[in-house]
Write an enzyme that holds these catalytic residues in place. Structure first.
Site, PDB file in Angstrom:
ATOM      1  N   LYS A  51       0.853  -1.186   0.000  1.00  0.00           N
ATOM      2  CA  LYS A  51       0.000   0.000   0.000  1.00  0.00           C
ATOM      3  C   LYS A  51       0.889   1.237   0.000  1.00  0.00           C
ATOM      4  CE  LYS A  51      -4.374   1.162   2.189  1.00  0.00           C
ATOM      5  NZ  LYS A  51      -5.166   1.048   3.424  1.00  0.00           N
ATOM      6  N   VAL A  52       0.576   2.166  -0.890  1.00  0.00           N
ATOM      7  CA  VAL A  52       1.441   3.325  -1.128  1.00  0.00           C
ATOM      8  C   VAL A  52       0.576   4.587  -1.151  1.00  0.00           C
ATOM      9  CG1 VAL A  52       3.054   4.349  -2.797  1.00  0.00           C
ATOM     10  CG2 VAL A  52       2.900   1.852  -2.614  1.00  0.00           C
TER      11      VAL A  52
END
Ligand code: G3P
Length: 225
Positions: free
Chosen positions: A84-85
């Site tokens: 997740k970014v």
């Protein structure tokens, strides 16, 4: 539509897995911090509980080099992990790099269609479009979801639109109406998806009538049957 639970609590994942309807888990730094457990151990427990599910685990650095190191570390833990970014400039650069390496990503904190366009073009696996936090500001968070789903379809992007920051079952209904690919929600909202007062009163009536008649599913068969 895929259903993900948004939690840092392994016990909640365990319960949702028992229903047989869970497709994945999303976590974020706040949820992991609240769990009081280690990041790696929590995420790995979730992978084991849901062997076919996608488990999102977020990087916490905000510069490209550190984010890349964290992403490679997190993704090395398990093949089910989706990195997740956050949608910041180095984040989008990171998503492009990871896409080239075949590492799946979930771009988070997406609120607008232009942000979603950046995530889709970088090759995000999931675009996490937040709705509740926009509604909190007396705007309609679902509008960006509708437009992003359309953008992904019209332009043939491979990213899936993930509705996040879900606060109530109506958000889930609206996510379905928008054609979103995924909804992630807290465990307590997922439990609310079962609920209707007419289901409860209807079931009570069925069981009262059945019991009053003294019936049993396991009654002994008579010889003539
Ligand atoms: O995990 C991201 C998102 O679902 C957070 O939701 O309720 O904190 O806005 P919320």
């Amino acid at each position: 539509m895929k259903l993900f639970v948004d939690t840092g609590d392994v016990e909640e994942v365990r319960q949702a897995v028992e229903w047989g309807v869970l497709d994945g888990v999303t976590t974020n730094p706040t949820l992991i911090a609240k769990s009081g457990k280690g990041f790696r151990e929590t995420v790995l427990s979730m992978c084991h509980l849901l062997p076919d599910g996608d488990i999102s685990a977020e990087v916490v650095a905000t510069n490209y080099d550190e984010m890349l190191k964290e992403a490679l570390e997190i993704s090395s833990w398990h093949s089910q992990i989706v990195v997740k970014v956050p949608l910041i400039e180095p984040g989008i650069r990171l998503v492009s790099t990871l896409a080239d390496k075949g590492i799946r990503t979930n771009v988070t904190l997406v609120f607008t269609v232009p942000q979603a366009l950046m995530a889709a073009k970088a090759g995000a696996t999931y675009i996490s479009n937040f709705v509740g936090r926009v509604d909190d500001l007396s705007d309609d968070g679902m509008v960006a979801v509708q437009d992003t789903v359309r953008m992904v379809q019209d332009y043939g992007f491979e990213s899936e639109v993930l509705v996040a920051s879900v606060r109530h079952p109506l958000h889930v209904v609206q996510a379905i109406q928008a054609g979103a690919h995924v909804s992630t929600m807290p465990f307590k909202i997922m439990q609310m998806l079962f609920k209707h007062p007419l289901t409860d009163s209807g079931l009570k009536r069925f069981l009262d009538d059945w019991n009053q008649a003294g019936l049993s599913i396991f009654e002994k068969q008579t010889a003539s049957v």
